[in-house]
Scaffold this motif. Structure first.
Motif, PDB file in Angstrom:
ATOM      1  N   ARG A 192       0.819  -1.155   0.051  1.00 50.45           N
ATOM      2  CA  ARG A 192      -0.159   0.317  -0.181  1.00 50.45           C
ATOM      3  C   ARG A 192       1.128   1.535   0.409  1.00 50.45           C
ATOM      4  NH1 ARG A 192      -5.326  -1.941   1.533  1.00 50.45           N
ATOM      5  NH2 ARG A 192      -4.699  -4.778   1.754  1.00 50.45           N
ATOM      6  N   SER A 193      -0.169   1.908  -0.455  1.00 51.95           N
ATOM      7  CA  SER A 193       1.255   3.889  -0.665  1.00 51.95           C
ATOM      8  C   SER A 193       1.482   4.127   0.337  1.00 51.95           C
ATOM      9  CB  SER A 193       0.752   4.379  -1.873  1.00 51.95           C
ATOM     10  OG  SER A 193      -1.129   4.391  -1.247  1.00 51.95           O
ATOM     11  N   ALA A 196      -1.818   5.756   1.632  1.00 54.33           N
ATOM     12  CA  ALA A 196      -3.000   5.031   2.264  1.00 54.33           C
ATOM     13  C   ALA A 196      -3.191   4.658   3.807  1.00 54.33           C
ATOM     14  CB  ALA A 196      -2.604   3.326   1.248  1.00 54.33           C
ATOM     15  N   ASN A 351     -10.204   5.676   0.349  1.00 56.10           N
ATOM     16  CA  ASN A 351      -9.922   4.864  -0.422  1.00 56.10           C
ATOM     17  C   ASN A 351     -10.417   4.725  -2.664  1.00 56.10           C
ATOM     18  OD1 ASN A 351      -8.889   2.214  -1.603  1.00 56.10           O
ATOM     19  ND2 ASN A 351      -9.809   0.859  -0.432  1.00 56.10           N
ATOM     20  N   THR A 355      -6.484   4.530  -6.175  1.00 60.72           N
ATOM     21  CA  THR A 355      -5.312   4.019  -4.782  1.00 60.72           C
ATOM     22  C   THR A 355      -4.835   2.613  -5.750  1.00 60.72           C
ATOM     23  OG1 THR A 355      -7.267   2.363  -3.686  1.00 60.72           O
ATOM     24  CG2 THR A 355      -6.185   4.480  -2.783  1.00 60.72           C
ATOM     25  N   CYS A 431     -14.206   2.037  -3.809  1.00 61.13           N
ATOM     26  CA  CYS A 431     -12.793   1.798  -3.655  1.00 61.13           C
ATOM     27  C   CYS A 431     -13.195   1.421  -5.648  1.00 61.13           C
ATOM     28  CB  CYS A 431     -12.411   0.169  -3.163  1.00 61.13           C
ATOM     29  SG  CYS A 431     -13.313  -1.411  -3.493  1.00 61.13           S
TER      30      CYS A 431
END
Ligand SMILES: [Fe+2]
Length: 464
Positions: A192-193, A196, A351, A355, A431
């Motif tokens: 995950r970035s 995130a 989210n 993402t 999402c």
């Protein structure tokens, strides 16, 4: 008082120059936005094989190939055919194959038979996209100034339309891949970035669900006309919103499992009559994509089959299940007006599909982390989490026209208005939604038995 204006030749020239560069930059921005959206659709398909792109796993699902062509048909039909003098479609039959539901635009192929269409092939559909993109480029490279505003309005509508289909493309391919016992991976789970949210593996770290109270108020509901909105978000009007409280976060898988384990699916007292009929006919005993193996719940995700993470928001539940859960929990679903009022204090962050996680994530535990914000109303230091992104939130509001709503004449007037029957409003995006697509006033809508979208539950309560 400002000084009297003295217009000279040089100031007039400057004014003229200021008109054209603005117009030019408007066109450049529009063209960039158009290409950005079109490229993102292509990027979503990057890992798919041609065989993936032609399957229609149920009538609600459209093949990826159809989404690619239909979004293209939209630009061809409502822009090129209208604004390019003498425009002739390369393949006129596409107008029939790729019209979805616009009666005023002509006849159309049956929605439930889209998966039977092997021609055009996927590569021909991609060529169709490239050809229409190039025509749009040509149109925008020398636009008729007098038509630019009109073209821009429809192009922006086409861009939002394509973003809606990007979301459908994701949810539809999930349904397609879920039919395969090999559980194919659409996109491998990635690290995950930094922006995130952090995943809590420990159930005890789940943020407690609290309720924020709101006093009775006559609220301004609907879009204020600043920027793009769909017609169904207006007219802006006043609505009485009695006192209520709203949950600070969506219901988690773990909380939903407690409902299942309390025999929620076999106790009619929690269900609407139509819901109870549906549960029994469809033999539902858990959200869509859930299976039980060796006593544990697993769910199919776009990254393959995974153990159900108890801290994630529950998703792929119908309105019926959301309503039954709320009854079991001694609460109810919010109205769309309550939701909109609470959302006023929330930034549109979360989210989203941007993402590229393609799955809801747990509510952040740290205060004011990703997706969290202090509610300025009633100012008790509570925070709402995940109001935007992750899962669409079912409301108990029927999808109806706001007071004074009139659908526009012509094909584009069919976009929203004719669906205002037998559906419920969902709010907040998921999402699979683009960040730039959703708004606080955005009204999504689905029939109460639908479960293939990323739909979830946020509870509300009456205040005596
Ligand atoms: Fe469409």
């Amino acid at each position: 008082m400002s000084p009297p204006s003295v217009e000279t030749a040089s100031t007039t020239a400057a004014a003229d120059r200021s008109i054209f560069p603005v117009s030019e930059s408007q066109v450049v921005r529009l063209r960039d936005r158009f290409h950005q959206i079109r490229k993102f659709t292509n990027a979503l398909c990057a890992g798919l094989e041609p065989e993936d792109c032609v399957v229609q796993s149920m009538p609600d699902v459209s093949p990826t190939k159809w989404h690619l062509a239909h979004t293209t048909w939209f630009f061809e039909t409502f822009i090129l055919k209208k604004f390019v003098p003498g425009y002739r479609a390369e393949i006129p039959e596409y107008a029939y194959l790729f019209n979805s539901y616009y009666n005023a635009a002509g006849d159309m192929h049956r929605r439930d038979l889209r998966g039977l269409i092997s021609r055009p092939t996927l590569s021909q559909a991609k060529r169709y996209r490239a050809s229409i993109d190039s025509h749009i480029d040509d149109l925008l490279s020398s636009p008729d100034e007098s038509l630019l505003d009109e073209i821009e309005q429809i192009l922006v509508l086409g861009i939002h339309h394509e973003q809606q289909h990007q979301e459908l493309l994701v949810t539809d391919i999930k349904h397609v891949l879920a039919q395969n016992p090999l559980y194919p991976v659409f996109r491998a789970a990635t690290t995950r970035s930094p922006s995130a949210p952090k995943i809590s593996k420990d159930g005890s770290a789940i943020r407690p669900c609290q309720f924020v109270q709101f006093d009775e108020q006559i609220a301004e509901i609907g879009h204020n006309g600043d920027g793009f909105a769909y017609d169904n978000e207006g007219p802006r009007h006043r609505a009485l919103v009695p006192a209520f409280s709203l949950a600070t976060r969506p219901i988690t898988n773990g909380e939903y499992i407690a409902f299942i384990e309390d025999n929620g699916y076999s106790r009619p007292e929690f269900w609407l009559s139509l819901g109870w009929m549906t549960v029994n006919e469809q033999r539902w005993n858990a959200p869509l994509y859930w299976i039980k193996r060796d006593g544990a719940w697993w769910n199919f995700t776009l990254s393959g089959l995974r153990r159900v993470d108890q801290s994630e928001p529950v998703t792929h539940v119908s309105y019926f299940e959301a309503d039954a859960y709320a009854n079991w929990a001694g609460a109810r679903l919010p109205t769309e007006f309550e939701w909109e009022r609470a959302a006023l204090s929330c930034p549109i962050e979360g989210n989203f599909v941007d993402t590229e996680l393609f799955h809801p994530v747990p509510c952040p535990v740290a205060p004011n982390a990703f997706g969290a914000v202090s509610a300025d109303e009633p100012g008790k230091g509570q925070s709402f989490h995940q109001m935007f992104g992750d899962v669409w939130e079912w409301t108990r509001s029927a999808y109806s026209p706001y007071p004074g709503y009139r659908a526009a004449p012509g094909a584009l007037g069919e976009y929203n208005g004719k669906f205002m029957c037998n559906q419920y409003v969902l709010r907040g995006g998921s999402c699979a939604t683009s960040r730039t697509h959703v708004r606080r006033t955005y009204r999504n809508f689905f029939q109460p038995e639908k479960r293939w979208q990323f739909t979830g539950i946020r509870l509300a309560r009456d205040l005596a």
